[in-house]
Design a protein around this motif. Structure first.
Motif: not given
Ligand code: TMP
Length: 210
Positions: A170-195
């Motif tokens: 599932v994770r890899n699928a989202y990452l792959e989909m983000s390459v071809s879809e401009k509307r998809i923004v990938v965020l580093d969810a390990t970063a602090p909540i506020e960041k």
């Protein structure tokens, strides 16, 4: 396809990625700025959709076929699109949806292995062609997400119980989909909540101003 005037934002990611916290923060921020906001979750969000949700997540439904699962997710989606999302967008509201059709592509398409073209067609049928304006994918290692889920109280549901390898797909699928879809923004969810939220806020303002 729609004469929508609002803005449609979706959040995606593997289970335990922290979507709920960020959605709450975004809702508060937008409401404070005086905007009308509707927050919705998939599957569910309508009386019919919530019944379908219980069927889908019930651990005792272990014999459910992938095709059945796909159609149930789409049935719940068709209901919420027509009952809630389109009316809200037509009224000029900002709709924030906790998962939408990208989840079906990732979970039922890439992870379960259903034909991606079929999944795409059924997604379009259920949504009538409605697409998000902006999609945030909360990305983190599957092991970290599992640790987070273990620290939560309550039982895991049927899909959360799928295991590490499934969630990696599932994770890899989202990452792959983000390459071809401009509307998809990938965020580093390990970063602090506020960041994480700073990035969401910046992107949402950018889209609202454009
Ligand atoms: P939630 O825990 O984010 O509410 O989502 C319920 C589960 O359903 C989650 O494990 C992801 C899964 N899911 C799919 O497999 N396909 C879909 O189309 C959607 C919307 C959710």
């Amino acid at each position: 396809m729609t004469e929508k005037t609002g803005l449609f934002i979706t959040f995606e990611g593997i289970d335990g990625s922290g979507k709920t916290t960020q959605i709450r923060k975004l809702r508060n921020m937008l409401e404070r700025s005086g905007r009308g906001v509707e927050v919705i979750r998939e599957p569910g969000g309508t009386p019919i959709g919530e019944k379908i949700r219980s069927l889908l997540l019930d651990k005792s439904n272990g014999e459910m076929f992938s095709e059945t699962e796909l159609l149930l997710f789409e049935a719940a989606r068709a209901q919420i699109v027509n009952e809630k999302i389109l009316p809200a967008l037509r009224a000029g509201q900002i709709v924030i949806c906790d998962r939408f059709f990208d989840a079906t592509t990732a979970y039922q398409g890439y992870a379960r292995g259903l034909n991606l073209k079929d999944v795409g067609s059924i997604n379009r049928f259920a949504t009538g062609g409605l697409e998000p304006d902006l999609t945030f994918v909360m990305d983190l290692p599957v092991e970290t997400a599992f640790k987070r889920m273990q620290s939560r109280t309550g039982e895991t549901d049927r899909l959360e119980g799928e295991g590490l390898e499934f969630m990696c797909r599932v994770r890899n699928a989202y990452l792959e989909m983000s390459v071809s879809e401009k509307r998809i923004v990938v965020l580093d969810a390990t970063a602090p909540i506020e960041k994480v939220f700073e990035n969401i806020e910046r992107k949402v303002w950018e889209v609202l101003k454009s």
